[in-house]
Write a protein that holds these residues in place. Structure first.
Motif: not given
Length: 255
Positions: A88-93, A84-86, A184
């Motif tokens: 979310f990080s991709f989405y934020a980027a 989920t963190w991966v 999260l």
């Protein structure tokens, strides 16, 4: 029950992601175990305070207990959290790139090609500076739904892709945020927290675009962004409720 014991139990269950019914059952189970331990030590001649301290020490470290209980409830929780963190990080980027970084790259390229004026803002020929109040007002809309209605009623003036990008696109780009926040962060489970954070992030992006000449400030974008985030939050709550209804209380006495 001693306040120390209640605080100890709270530290254990606060780290665990589970349903309300499982949480209540877990608290009762741990409390029963600690009560038995405490009164065993009292029977051995210890004072109430001494028995409490010894019972908590013998029961174990809160973090280790939390991890063990979480593993018993959801064996793949750790990997789920990492995945989920991966995502979310991709989405934020992607969001930062599309709304800010890509525009910065385009402006730099324009300057290198001899176009000093940003393609994303309106700068009158007779203006001395972009940061004059009159110019900033030309690049800001603070009237709710003004531009949205213009796009919706202006099918003959705008291309369909422009209309979709500035209406539906602004909703969809923030929809995942409403899912990731409560997924999260436990403190973001309430509706008001998701609403507040979504508003802050959207305002930050809009102000950054205006200040750095990356786009125009539009209150409609904020409204649509936040609406998308709330749609995502409602989807999260709906799927969570369906998942809870499909399961019976599964917490076992594993303490």
């Amino acid at each position: 029950m001693d306040k120390e014991i209640e605080a100890y139990i709270e530290q254990i269950v606060s780290r665990i992601n589970c349903r309300k019914e499982e949480r209540v059952e877990m608290i009762d189970e741990i409390r029963d175990h600690l009560s038995l331990l405490k009164y065993d030590f009292v029977a051995q001649g210890l004072s109430e305070a001494e028995a409490t301290v010894k019972a908590l020490k013998q029961f174990g470290d809160q973090k280790q207990i939390s991890n063990g209980l979480q593993e018993s409830l959801f064996p793949y929780y750790k990997w789920f959290k990492i995945g989920t963190w991966v995502m979310f990080s991709f989405y934020a980027a992607v969001v930062l790139y599309k709304l800010l970084i890509e525009r910065i790259i385009n402006i730099i390229a324009d300057h290198l090609n001899g176009f000093p004026i940003s393609r994303y803002v309106f700068l009158p020929p007779d203006s001395e500076s972009y940061f004059h109040l009159e110019v900033l007002q030309l690049n800001a809309n603070i009237i709710p739904f003004k531009n949205t209605l213009t796009y919706i009623t202006g099918l003959d003036k705008f291309n369909l892709d422009v209309i979709i990008h500035n209406t539906l696109g602004n909703i969809l780009i923030f929809l995942p945020l409403g899912v990731f926040l409560p997924l999260l962060f436990k403190k973001c489970r309430p509706f008001t927290k998701v609403l507040l954070i979504s508003v802050i992030i959207s305002i930050f992006i809009e102000c950054s675009q205006l200040i750095f000449m990356l786009g125009q400030f539009d209150i409609d974008d904020i409204i649509l962004n936040v609406s998308g985030s709330l749609v995502g939050f409602l989807l999260f709550k709906s799927f969570k409720s369906i998942g809870e209804l499909s399961k019976k209380p599964s917490f076992k006495k594993v303490v």
